[in-house]
Motif scaffolding. Structure first.
Motif, PDB file in Angstrom:
ATOM      1  N   SER A 106       0.812  -1.224   0.000  1.00  0.00           N
ATOM      2  CA  SER A 106       0.000   0.000   0.000  1.00  0.00           C
ATOM      3  C   SER A 106       0.848   1.277   0.000  1.00  0.00           C
ATOM      4  CB  SER A 106      -0.946  -0.002   1.207  1.00  0.00           C
ATOM      5  OG  SER A 106      -0.207  -0.041   2.404  1.00  0.00           O
ATOM      6  N   SER A 107       2.155   1.140  -0.065  1.00  0.00           N
ATOM      7  CA  SER A 107       3.047   2.301  -0.018  1.00  0.00           C
ATOM      8  C   SER A 107       3.436   2.764  -1.410  1.00  0.00           C
ATOM      9  CB  SER A 107       4.313   1.948   0.770  1.00  0.00           C
ATOM     10  OG  SER A 107       5.223   3.027   0.734  1.00  0.00           O
ATOM     11  N   ARG A 108       3.637   4.057  -1.569  1.00  0.00           N
ATOM     12  CA  ARG A 108       4.130   4.634  -2.817  1.00  0.00           C
ATOM     13  C   ARG A 108       5.617   4.983  -2.686  1.00  0.00           C
ATOM     14  NH1 ARG A 108       1.717   3.098  -6.671  1.00  0.00           N
ATOM     15  NH2 ARG A 108       2.246   4.890  -7.943  1.00  0.00           N
ATOM     16  N   ASP A 109       6.229   4.610  -1.571  1.00  0.00           N
ATOM     17  CA  ASP A 109       7.656   4.835  -1.348  1.00  0.00           C
ATOM     18  C   ASP A 109       8.459   4.057  -2.383  1.00  0.00           C
ATOM     19  OD1 ASP A 109      10.009   5.585   0.510  1.00  0.00           O
ATOM     20  OD2 ASP A 109      10.171   3.405   0.357  1.00  0.00           O
ATOM     21  N   ALA A 110       9.508   4.683  -2.928  1.00  0.00           N
ATOM     22  CA  ALA A 110      10.294   4.061  -4.007  1.00  0.00           C
ATOM     23  C   ALA A 110      10.917   2.736  -3.580  1.00  0.00           C
ATOM     24  CB  ALA A 110      11.373   5.025  -4.484  1.00  0.00           C
ATOM     25  N   ILE A 111      11.400   2.645  -2.354  1.00  0.00           N
ATOM     26  CA  ILE A 111      12.017   1.399  -1.886  1.00  0.00           C
ATOM     27  C   ILE A 111      10.957   0.309  -1.733  1.00  0.00           C
ATOM     28  CG2 ILE A 111      13.199   0.303   0.060  1.00  0.00           C
ATOM     29  CD1 ILE A 111      14.828   2.903   0.351  1.00  0.00           C
ATOM     30  N   ALA A 112       9.814   0.663  -1.185  1.00  0.00           N
ATOM     31  CA  ALA A 112       8.729  -0.319  -1.047  1.00  0.00           C
ATOM     32  C   ALA A 112       8.269  -0.802  -2.424  1.00  0.00           C
ATOM     33  CB  ALA A 112       7.563   0.285  -0.276  1.00  0.00           C
ATOM     34  N   GLU A 113       8.175   0.105  -3.393  1.00  0.00           N
ATOM     35  CA  GLU A 113       7.771  -0.297  -4.738  1.00  0.00           C
ATOM     36  C   GLU A 113       8.819  -1.212  -5.376  1.00  0.00           C
ATOM     37  OE1 GLU A 113       6.672   3.151  -7.047  1.00  0.00           O
ATOM     38  OE2 GLU A 113       4.731   3.257  -6.051  1.00  0.00           O
ATOM     39  N   PHE A 114      10.096  -0.911  -5.165  1.00  0.00           N
ATOM     40  CA  PHE A 114      11.171  -1.781  -5.649  1.00  0.00           C
ATOM     41  C   PHE A 114      11.008  -3.183  -5.056  1.00  0.00           C
ATOM     42  CE2 PHE A 114      15.996  -2.653  -4.952  1.00  0.00           C
ATOM     43  CZ  PHE A 114      16.024  -3.576  -5.986  1.00  0.00           C
ATOM     44  N   ALA A 115      10.810  -3.250  -3.749  1.00  0.00           N
ATOM     45  CA  ALA A 115      10.651  -4.543  -3.077  1.00  0.00           C
ATOM     46  C   ALA A 115       9.408  -5.274  -3.580  1.00  0.00           C
ATOM     47  CB  ALA A 115      10.585  -4.340  -1.570  1.00  0.00           C
ATOM     48  N   ASN A 116       8.314  -4.556  -3.720  1.00  0.00           N
ATOM     49  CA  ASN A 116       7.075  -5.172  -4.207  1.00  0.00           C
ATOM     50  C   ASN A 116       7.274  -5.757  -5.604  1.00  0.00           C
ATOM     51  OD1 ASN A 116       5.775  -4.315  -1.855  1.00  0.00           O
ATOM     52  ND2 ASN A 116       4.983  -2.464  -2.803  1.00  0.00           N
ATOM     53  N   ASN A 117       7.920  -5.005  -6.472  1.00  0.00           N
ATOM     54  CA  ASN A 117       8.146  -5.480  -7.838  1.00  0.00           C
ATOM     55  C   ASN A 117       9.148  -6.629  -7.891  1.00  0.00           C
ATOM     56  OD1 ASN A 117       6.338  -3.775  -9.254  1.00  0.00           O
ATOM     57  ND2 ASN A 117       7.771  -2.089  -9.029  1.00  0.00           N
ATOM     58  N   ALA A 118      10.186  -6.566  -7.078  1.00  0.00           N
ATOM     59  CA  ALA A 118      11.173  -7.653  -7.033  1.00  0.00           C
ATOM     60  C   ALA A 118      10.507  -8.954  -6.569  1.00  0.00           C
ATOM     61  CB  ALA A 118      12.328  -7.287  -6.114  1.00  0.00           C
ATOM     62  N   PHE A 119       9.532  -8.842  -5.693  1.00  0.00           N
ATOM     63  CA  PHE A 119       8.800 -10.007  -5.210  1.00  0.00           C
ATOM     64  C   PHE A 119       8.154 -10.768  -6.371  1.00  0.00           C
ATOM     65  CE2 PHE A 119       4.741 -11.843  -3.702  1.00  0.00           C
ATOM     66  CZ  PHE A 119       5.232 -12.749  -2.770  1.00  0.00           C
ATOM     67  N   TYR A 120       7.671 -10.033  -7.367  1.00  0.00           N
ATOM     68  CA  TYR A 120       7.009 -10.653  -8.517  1.00  0.00           C
ATOM     69  C   TYR A 120       7.968 -11.004  -9.656  1.00  0.00           C
ATOM     70  CZ  TYR A 120       2.708  -9.421  -6.188  1.00  0.00           C
ATOM     71  OH  TYR A 120       1.702  -9.333  -5.269  1.00  0.00           O
ATOM     72  N   ASP A 121       9.230 -10.639  -9.520  1.00  0.00           N
ATOM     73  CA  ASP A 121      10.239 -10.925 -10.543  1.00  0.00           C
ATOM     74  C   ASP A 121      10.743 -12.356 -10.349  1.00  0.00           C
ATOM     75  OD1 ASP A 121      12.449 -11.108 -12.203  1.00  0.00           O
ATOM     76  OD2 ASP A 121      13.378  -9.254 -11.499  1.00  0.00           O
ATOM     77  N   GLN A 122      10.243 -13.262 -11.164  1.00  0.00           N
ATOM     78  CA  GLN A 122      10.588 -14.678 -11.030  1.00  0.00           C
ATOM     79  C   GLN A 122      12.070 -14.968 -11.250  1.00  0.00           C
ATOM     80  OE1 GLN A 122       8.390 -17.071 -10.013  1.00  0.00           O
ATOM     81  NE2 GLN A 122       6.996 -15.376  -9.694  1.00  0.00           N
ATOM     82  N   SER A 123      12.767 -14.088 -11.960  1.00  0.00           N
ATOM     83  CA  SER A 123      14.183 -14.310 -12.268  1.00  0.00           C
ATOM     84  C   SER A 123      15.135 -13.609 -11.308  1.00  0.00           C
ATOM     85  CB  SER A 123      14.477 -13.824 -13.692  1.00  0.00           C
ATOM     86  OG  SER A 123      13.699 -14.538 -14.610  1.00  0.00           O
ATOM     87  N   PHE A 124      14.610 -12.872 -10.342  1.00  0.00           N
ATOM     88  CA  PHE A 124      15.479 -12.132  -9.430  1.00  0.00           C
ATOM     89  C   PHE A 124      16.470 -13.096  -8.772  1.00  0.00           C
ATOM     90  CE2 PHE A 124      16.971  -9.735  -5.873  1.00  0.00           C
ATOM     91  CZ  PHE A 124      16.865  -8.414  -6.257  1.00  0.00           C
ATOM     92  N   PRO A 125      17.745 -12.716  -8.718  1.00  0.00           N
ATOM     93  CA  PRO A 125      18.761 -13.600  -8.109  1.00  0.00           C
ATOM     94  C   PRO A 125      18.627 -13.650  -6.591  1.00  0.00           C
ATOM     95  CG  PRO A 125      19.754 -11.533  -8.817  1.00  0.00           C
ATOM     96  CD  PRO A 125      18.329 -11.494  -9.267  1.00  0.00           C
ATOM     97  N   LYS A 126      17.766 -14.514  -6.122  1.00  0.00           N
ATOM     98  CA  LYS A 126      17.372 -14.554  -4.715  1.00  0.00           C
ATOM     99  C   LYS A 126      18.450 -15.042  -3.749  1.00  0.00           C
ATOM    100  CE  LYS A 126      12.478 -15.131  -5.737  1.00  0.00           C
ATOM    101  NZ  LYS A 126      12.389 -15.117  -7.169  1.00  0.00           N
ATOM    102  N   GLN A 127      19.419 -15.779  -4.228  1.00  0.00           N
ATOM    103  CA  GLN A 127      20.416 -16.373  -3.334  1.00  0.00           C
ATOM    104  C   GLN A 127      21.709 -15.573  -3.224  1.00  0.00           C
ATOM    105  OE1 GLN A 127      19.376 -18.884  -1.481  1.00  0.00           O
ATOM    106  NE2 GLN A 127      17.472 -18.721  -2.606  1.00  0.00           N
ATOM    107  N   LEU A 128      21.793 -14.444  -3.906  1.00  0.00           N
ATOM    108  CA  LEU A 128      23.060 -13.716  -3.975  1.00  0.00           C
ATOM    109  C   LEU A 128      23.229 -12.672  -2.880  1.00  0.00           C
ATOM    110  CD1 LEU A 128      23.355 -13.207  -7.824  1.00  0.00           C
ATOM    111  CD2 LEU A 128      24.331 -15.007  -6.418  1.00  0.00           C
TER     112      LEU A 128
END
Length: 72
Positions: free
Chosen positions: A16-38
């Motif tokens: 529910s936040s419009r904060d740039a960091i929160a939006e980055f995190a929200n979008n990364a959550f849906y990024d299936q290719s994000f390098p999660k283990q690095l």
């Protein structure tokens, strides 16, 4: 055990936040290719530069990375 950058970033999610960091995190959550283990700045940065159209500028990543470094 050290948190990965992705694990740290997920603590910044807030759908529910419009904060740039929160939006980055929200979008990364849906990024299936994000390098999660690095934990490596250069590899994650390169991935974002090449693949993260949802990140308006790399300054947002740099800010979160600084927080991640301070948290470790």
């Amino acid at each position: 055990m050290q948190k990965t950058f992705y694990q740290f970033l997920m603590t910044k999610r807030n759908p529910s936040s419009r904060d740039a960091i929160a939006e980055f995190a929200n979008n990364a959550f849906y990024d299936q290719s994000f390098p999660k283990q690095l934990t490596d700045f250069d590899t994650i940065s390169k991935y974002l530069e090449e693949n993260a159209g949802y990140l308006p500028n790399m300054g947002i990543f740099d800010e979160v990375w600084k927080q991640y470094e301070e948290d470790r």
